[in-house]
Write an enzyme that holds these catalytic residues in place. Structure first.
Site, PDB file in Angstrom:
ATOM      1  CE  LYS A  44      18.585  -2.259  35.601  1.00  0.00           C
ATOM      2  NZ  LYS A  44      18.875  -0.957  34.933  1.00  0.00           N
ATOM      3  CB  CYS A 130      25.499  -0.470  32.100  1.00  0.00           C
ATOM      4  SG  CYS A 130      24.857   0.374  33.579  1.00  0.00           S
TER       5      CYS A 130
HETATM    6  C1  ERO Z   1      22.145  -1.627  32.776  1.00  0.00           C
HETATM    7  C2  ERO Z   1      22.467  -0.413  33.206  1.00  0.00           C
HETATM    8  C3  ERO Z   1      21.913   0.791  32.619  1.00  0.00           C
HETATM    9  C4  ERO Z   1      21.439   1.802  33.420  1.00  0.00           C
HETATM   10  C5  ERO Z   1      21.499   1.750  34.894  1.00  0.00           C
HETATM   11  O1  ERO Z   1      21.119   0.728  35.494  1.00  0.00           O
HETATM   12  O2  ERO Z   1      21.981   2.776  35.453  1.00  0.00           O
HETATM   13  N1  ERO Z   1      20.937   2.960  32.874  1.00  0.00           N
HETATM   14  C6  ERO Z   1      20.889   3.122  31.517  1.00  0.00           C
HETATM   15  O3  ERO Z   1      20.433   4.175  31.013  1.00  0.00           O
HETATM   16  N2  ERO Z   1      21.342   2.143  30.706  1.00  0.00           N
HETATM   17  C7  ERO Z   1      21.845   0.971  31.189  1.00  0.00           C
HETATM   18  O4  ERO Z   1      22.249   0.094  30.368  1.00  0.00           O
END
Ligand code: ERO
Length: 312
Positions: A44, A130
């Site tokens: 993550k 993000c």
């Molecule tokens: C790192 C945050 C991201 C997130 C998130 O943590 O909301 N969701 C995504 O679809 N892509 C992202 O890059």
């Protein structure tokens, strides 16, 4: 018939892996991907401080994909560096990916300094895309900022590093981004992250389906495959061949992976479908890709990588 690949100078037994954010929040999830047929895992996206993220519900599967506004929940970079360090000792003949994202250039630099100071020997994925931190613009859509970040990043960090980009929807934007990216010794470009700020509605209750941002969230799954393929191929056509492409977006079958590789991908990441099916999916995807290859007489990915034909 082999689905092995090479990326950033490292060999991977399989070209499939998870997409950052999916099955990679903690050791419990990462262990499952590590034990699966995936060629490796990415963590993550890690931030300087641990984050609890946005209020739930913040992820919803849909018939054709998913919507999420997680808000970057993560255990903080040290947690993931410890986990990867354990895996580097336990399973040394594999190379792992660490995703990071700072909220400004100083944080990007701080995260990279922490990685340099650790025993991390893998590949860094710098997330520039993000879409779900309220008030934080999509870095990947601010071209000047991307150039400033990469200039600083390659001044301070000298290990293999690539960037995770948002989808672009304009040919001139592909040209402009490629001109910026080609200035740097990137190991790869990963296209695409979710399509930002979509809206999924429950018509029975006449309500949105996720809590954050009045229901607005990143879209994944079938909806985004055409956009993902276009971004993979657009950058494959434009980037210095030394910058490889990771294809992400809309992969739920071996054929989808075949299409990404035909467009130029060297590695393929799976998000929404992995979330729905679990890491066992990598067995099915690998088998299906091998079947697609066998039907066409291919024995390795380089037999067809980037060989998409045009009608002109
Ligand atoms: C790192 C945050 C991201 C997130 C998130 O943590 O909301 N969701 C995504 O679809 N892509 C992202 O890059």
């Amino acid at each position: 018939i082999s689905t092995e690949t090479t990326l950033a100078g490292y060999h991977f037994d399989n070209c499939f892996m998870n997409a950052a954010g999916v099955y990679c929040y903690d050791a419990a999830e990462l262990n499952q991907v590590q034990a699966s047929m995936a060629g490796t895992f990415v963590t993550k996206s890690a931030t300087v401080m641990p984050r609890s993220g946005n209020p739930e519900p913040r992820y919803q599967p849909t018939r054709l994909g998913s919507i999420n506004s997680m808000g970057l929940p993560n255990e903080g970079l040290p947690y993931y560096l410890d986990y990867v360090s354990q895996q580097q000792k336990a399973v040394p003949d594999k190379t792992y990916f660490q995703s990071i994202t700072g909220f400004n250039i100083e944080e990007d630099e701080q995260l990279l300094a922490q990685i340099s100071a650790s025993d991390f020997k893998g590949v860094v994925e710098l997330n520039l895309s993000c879409p779900n931190v309220p008030g934080k613009p999509q870095t990947g859509y601010d071209f000047e900022m991307v150039e400033r970040i990469l200039t600083r990043v390659f001044t301070v960090y000298h290990g293999p590093l690539g960037v995770k980009l948002p989808p672009y929807f304009d040919i001139v934007h592909f040209d402009q981004m490629a001109a910026i990216l080609n200035q740097f010794p990137l190991a790869f470009v990963n296209s695409v992250n979710s399509i930002g700020n979509g809206l999924k509605i429950d018509v029975a209750t006449e309500r949105v389906v996720i809590k954050p941002k009045h229901g607005f969230g990143g879209i994944g799954g079938d909806y985004i495959k055409p956009t993902a393929l276009a971004n993979v191929h657009a950058f494959y056509q434009r980037l210095n061949p030394a910058i490889q492409i990771i294809g992400t977006g809309g992969i739920k079958s071996g054929q989808d992976a075949f299409e990404h590789i035909l467009c130029g991908a060297s590695m393929v990441q799976v998000g929404t479908a992995l979330q729905k099916e679990g890491p066992i999916i990598f067995e099915r995807l690998t088998r299906e890709l091998q079947t697609s290859m066998a039907q066409k007489g291919y024995t390795k990915l380089s037999d067809f990588r980037g060989k998409l034909q045009y009608l002109d």
